[in-house]
Design a protein around this motif. Structure first.
Motif, short mmCIF file in Angstrom:
data_model
loop_
_atom_site.label_atom_id
_atom_site.label_comp_id
_atom_site.label_asym_id
_atom_site.label_seq_id
_atom_site.Cartn_x
_atom_site.Cartn_y
_atom_site.Cartn_z
N ARG A 257 -1.41 -6.07 7.74
CA ARG A 257 -2.60 -5.90 6.92
C ARG A 257 -2.40 -4.75 5.96
N ASN A 258 -3.14 -4.75 4.87
CA ASN A 258 -2.95 -3.70 3.87
C ASN A 258 -4.07 -2.67 3.89
N ASP A 259 -4.89 -2.65 4.96
CA ASP A 259 -5.96 -1.66 5.02
C ASP A 259 -6.09 -1.04 6.40
N ARG A 260 -5.05 -1.16 7.22
CA ARG A 260 -5.11 -0.60 8.56
C ARG A 260 -4.89 0.90 8.52
N THR A 261 -5.72 1.67 9.20
CA THR A 261 -5.59 3.12 9.25
C THR A 261 -5.14 3.56 10.64
N ILE B 281 -3.68 5.32 5.79
CA ILE B 281 -3.30 3.91 5.91
C ILE B 281 -1.87 3.83 6.45
N GLN C 152 -0.54 5.00 -0.02
CA GLN C 152 -0.23 5.88 1.10
C GLN C 152 0.49 7.13 0.64
N LYS D 53 -13.30 -9.68 9.32
CA LYS D 53 -12.14 -9.82 8.46
C LYS D 53 -10.96 -10.30 9.30
N ASN E 95 -2.02 9.42 -0.64
CA ASN E 95 -2.81 9.90 0.48
C ASN E 95 -2.11 11.06 1.17
N SER F 143 -6.71 -11.47 8.91
CA SER F 143 -5.51 -11.62 8.09
C SER F 143 -4.48 -12.43 8.86
N GLN G 256 0.81 -1.21 0.00
CA GLN G 256 0.00 0.00 0.00
C GLN G 256 0.85 1.27 0.00
N ASP H 102 -5.86 -12.93 3.56
CA ASP H 102 -7.11 -12.76 4.30
C ASP H 102 -7.79 -14.12 4.41
#
Length: 876
Positions: A59-63, A52, A33, A453, A36, A455, A29, A445
């Protein structure tokens, strides 16, 4: 224990085989990022809770908002809005728990300065580049500074212009990343834009009046030419009553970065920086007598000698930095490469040797001499890897190599033992460290019906390290026939042999590790994360660590989070094998001191034992508040307990009573060190407990007088306590009252960094105009002395920075004017003259060093004063 470790190995190996196609993508990501953060910076915003993050999770979607542990994200744009172009100095303005003292007269540490997180050691924070472990510096910080006895990553090797952002994980993470991640992790993400670039030129200089340091016009004498002495026995100078004005530290920084597209999806970013920093000098006048008396009268030269003879402040440095970051996609895989070439030439000074000093040779230096330590540091690193997706698995395999070398060349010096024929410059040798690392990460995942979800991540790593010492030329350490201290004054060369033991041989070790990590959203409001890691070192054995963290959001915008983990830090090769002789200043007296490897017979006679890993237990709990639009608040409390912490002993034979020193020297003499007055070595000497609180808040106003306004604030409270001192071993255990890790070093570790720190800033952007106002308040610091009389409490101080930015010709050209420490604040001045001993009630003299070294090196913001600068940036 063996059965448990074998079971763990079997379990992880089985899971890895099930994976079939190795996969994990901590960096997948990065491009998202980058975009972003880049868009936010362009709009005048800071990275927010939707950013992110790739640190602290695979994980590839953690904020930032839903992370179960605290992670700060600082954009390169924010780091660049200051006059200081060193990353460490910029970070200390952004992260409340990050500290960067600026010591002086500490040999190589003047040029390679370590930083700390959460008040722990510089080597207890893991540094990553693009998520990959960065190699440490070869230098061992062996003198009296924060971080004494540590080897840490030289963060200032990284140019700000090469970065897209910095992620600071403020939580123990050894189970995820391995050794060193006790205090946390700092992940520097390199710029990966597809096109464009920029070039900057920054010029700055100190314009300051040094508080409490006065010029003088002469020396007072009696009618017969004899000196008029002060009550503490030094010469009486005619001070002007004005603060000394200084205009120095001129710094020029030229930097640029350019992005080149590679294929339809790839990129190559090349960043370069050249920085030339002149030294600063905040010394006071030295009122000590410099020449022998002529009868009872002063030598006439006493009236004309320059008494600002020391150099006390920032070292002079010239840095050359070249960094690259690239990736190229083909099919289902992506090739990535990044690396650096760095060179730093530095020059710092030692203590001025007076003309009448016993180690001076007046036929060479009739007016004394200031020995200079010239350092040459080379740093190279390269990482190559492949990552991609296959059958639902994300995979990442990489190989990297890093090397750091520091060489020491001593000039304006002499070897006293060589007499009048001594050379005046020497090659004192150098230090070498390198690291080779192979890494395999896989993740996917999982379709678990009872979770929203989940992972799973697995990984394996192999790391090989090597450290060696390059001996200096013979004259830099040899003992001649004229007596006095042998070796180059201020920095004797590294010797190939100490007490019959070869110390110039390469030392290496390897480490193998396996880890497993699971990150699960049990519901949209509940997250649970767990990790376990097994490490096996070839030199001291194996270690098993775990971590569990969780987050729950019972009310929208209000979340609770907590973590618990174990960790470790392996003893560095530098701590195990560093050996050198040097001249140390102990309470104003210069002593010849030898640092011994723990395997040296002399060290073992004094109680040295094989080093083992530091073990830690970390706990944290926090609150996240984001229920009000554009307002984010986080509060986290933490505790970190470290057992068997590795520290350097006192200078045994120098700091104790006369009887204790004599007993130590008798041991050294019998072990083959008849001319050495003091020795030290590394031990697993103490247990510590660190407790603290982090508070961070941001508030964004989208429309404020036609522009955007960002308000940020942070507070850190941090207290470290030594809970156990190891008992003496070996022959020294028979010496009554002798302490291996004594009062001064204990207090420096407990109170040598500010217990509190506050960061506050205001950022405003409107069309062609921008401004940043920062204030940083550093809490009290104790500059510990050999006893209570010599302790100095450094008062809390607030440093204010201001920058104004203009775009006179549109977005392509930006001009900035600013100042750091605009109110010219200095730390508390050290005491001089006579005072009352709090223990005896009797009058005593403060160290005469305090006259010419007027400020403590433990000041958390240095002691240079006001810095003014200008910057021009061209974007394309």
């Amino acid at each position: 224990m063996t059965i448990r470790r074998s079971a763990l190995l079997l379990t992880i190996s089985s899971l890895a085989l099930v994976a079939a196609a190795p996969a994990a993508a901590q960096q997948n990501q990065q491009a998202i990022q980058e975009s972003n953060v880049g868009e936010a910076a362009a709009q005048g915003d800071l990275p927010d809770q939707a950013t992110i993050v790739v640190t602290g999770t695979r994980r590839n979607d953690r904020t930032v908002a839903d992370s179960p542990v605290p992670v700060d994200v600082i954009s390169a744009e924010s780091l660049g809005n200051t006059g200081f172009t060193e990353v460490n100095r910029a970070l200390t303005q952004e992260v409340p728990s990050f500290n960067f003292p600026q010591p002086s007269i500490t040999d190589g540490t003047d040029v390679i300065r370590p930083a700390t997180l959460r008040g722990l050691g510089p080597d207890q924070t893991l540094v990553l580049i693009n998520g990959k472990r960065r190699h440490s510096a070869a230098l061992l910080n062996i003198n009296g500074s924060v971080g004494r006895g540590t080897s840490a990553v030289d963060i200032n090797m990284i140019p700000t212009i090469a970065l897209s952002r910095v992620e600071v994980l403020r939580d123990g993470a050894a189970a995820q990343y391995g050794s060193d991640a006790i205090a946390g992790v700092i992940n520097f993400q390199l710029r990966s834009a597809k096109t464009g670039g920029k070039a900057t030129a920054t010029y700055g200089k100190y314009y300051t009046d040094v508080q409490g340091v006065e010029p003088y016009t002469g020396v007072q004498t009696n009618a017969d030419g004899s000196p008029v002495l002060t009550p503490d026995g030094v010469l009486t100078l005619n001070y002007t009553g004005d603060d000394r004005r200084r205009r120095d530290g001129r710094t020029v920084t030229l930097a640029g970065v350019v992005a080149v597209p590679v294929g339809p999806e790839g990129q190559l970013n090349l960043a370069a920086e050249w920085q030339d920093r002149n030294p600063t000098n905040r010394t006071g006048a030295d009122p000590r007598r410099q020449y022998p008396l002529v009868g009872t009268a002063l030598d006439p030269r006493e009236l004309t000698i320059n008494r600002f003879s020391h150099r006390y402040g920032d070292a002079g440095t010239v840095d050359y930095k070249l960094w690259a970051n690239a990736d190229y996609s083909f099919g289902a895989a992506e090739l990535y490469l990044f690396g650096n070439l760095n060179l730093r030439n530095g020059q710092s000074a030692g203590f001025f040797r007076q003309p009448l000093n016993g180690n001076n040779i007046t036929s060479i230096y009739p007016n004394g001499f200031l020995p200079l330590i010239n350092t040459k540091t080379e740093d190279q690193a390269g990482t190559a890897g492949l990552r991609g997706d296959a059958s639902g698995w994300r995979w990442d395999i990489s190989l990297q190599y890093g090397r750091n070398m520091t060489d020491f060349f001593i000039t304006n010096t002499l070897n006293r033992s060589f007499g009048p024929s001594s050379p005046t410059q020497f090659d004192s040798g150098g230090l070498r460290y390198n690291q080779t690392l192979a890494n395999l990460d896989v993740s996917r995942d999982l379709a678990l019906g009872f979770t929203a979800k989940t992972s799973l991540s697995l990984g394996a790593e192999y790391r090989r390290e090597r450290f060696d010492i390059r001996p200096g030329e013979i004259g830099s350490y040899a003992n001649g026939s004229f007596g006095g201290s042998p070796g180059a004054q201020v920095f004797p060369g590294f010797q190939p042999t100490i007490a019959g033991q070869r110390v110039d041989q390469p030392h290496s070790r390897n480490n193998k590790s396996l880890y497993a990590e699971i990150d699960s959203d049990l519901t949209d409001k509940v997250n649970l994360q767990g990790a376990i890691r097994y490490e096996d070192y070839s030199d001291f054995g194996s270690d098993l660590n775990w971590k569990i963290a969780g987050r729950v959001e019972p009310i929208d915008g209000i979340a609770l989070r907590a973590s618990a983990s174990t960790g470790f830090r392996a003893p560095s090769l530098q701590q195990q094998f560093f050996a050198a002789a040097s001249t140390q200043n102990v309470s104003g007296v210069l002593l010849d001191t030898v640092t011994l490897p723990v395997s040296n017979p002399a060290a073992q006679a004094l109680g040295a034992r094989e080093l083992k890993a530091e073990q830690s237990q970390s706990y944290s709990a926090g609150l996240v508040f984001s229920a009000v639009p554009r307002l984010n608040v986080t509060i986290d409390v933490y505790q970190v307990k470290i057992d068997d912490r590795i520290v350097v002993t006192e200078n045994l034979g120098a700091f104790g009573t006369a009887a204790q020193n004599a007993a130590v020297r008798a041991i050294l003499t019998s072990a083959g060190f008849p001319t050495v007055t003091a020795a030290r070595f590394f031990i697993n000497g103490i247990d510590t407990r660190t407790r603290g609180l982090d508070f961070v808040t941001t508030y964004r106003i989208a429309d404020f007088v036609g522009g955007r306004l960002n308000l940020t604030g942070g507070f850190n409270y941090n207290k470290t306590k030594i809970t156990r001192n190891a008992a003496n071993a070996g022959s020294v255990s028979t010496i009554p009252g002798l302490i291996l890790f004594g009062r001064q070093e204990s207090l420096r570790l407990e109170q040598g960094q500010p217990r509190t720190k506050i960061n506050a800033s205001i950022d405003f952007e409107r069309q062609w105009f921008g401004a940043t106002l920062r204030a940083t308040r550093y809490g009290k610091v104790l500059a510990a002395g050999a006893d209570r009389f010599n302790d100095v409490n450094l008062d809390a101080k607030t440093i204010t920075d201001l920058e104004l930015r203009f775009k006179p010709l549109g977005d392509n050209l930006s001009l900035a004017l600013g100042g750091n420490n605009i109110f010219d604040v200095y730390p508390t001045k050290l005491l001089t003259g006579r005072g009352i001993d709090p223990d005896t009630g009797l009058a005593r003299n403060y160290s005469a060093n305090n006259y010419f070294l007027p400020f403590s090196s433990f000041s958390p913001f240095g002691f240079n004063g006001r810095y003014l600068y200008g910057r021009a940036t061209i974007s394309f």
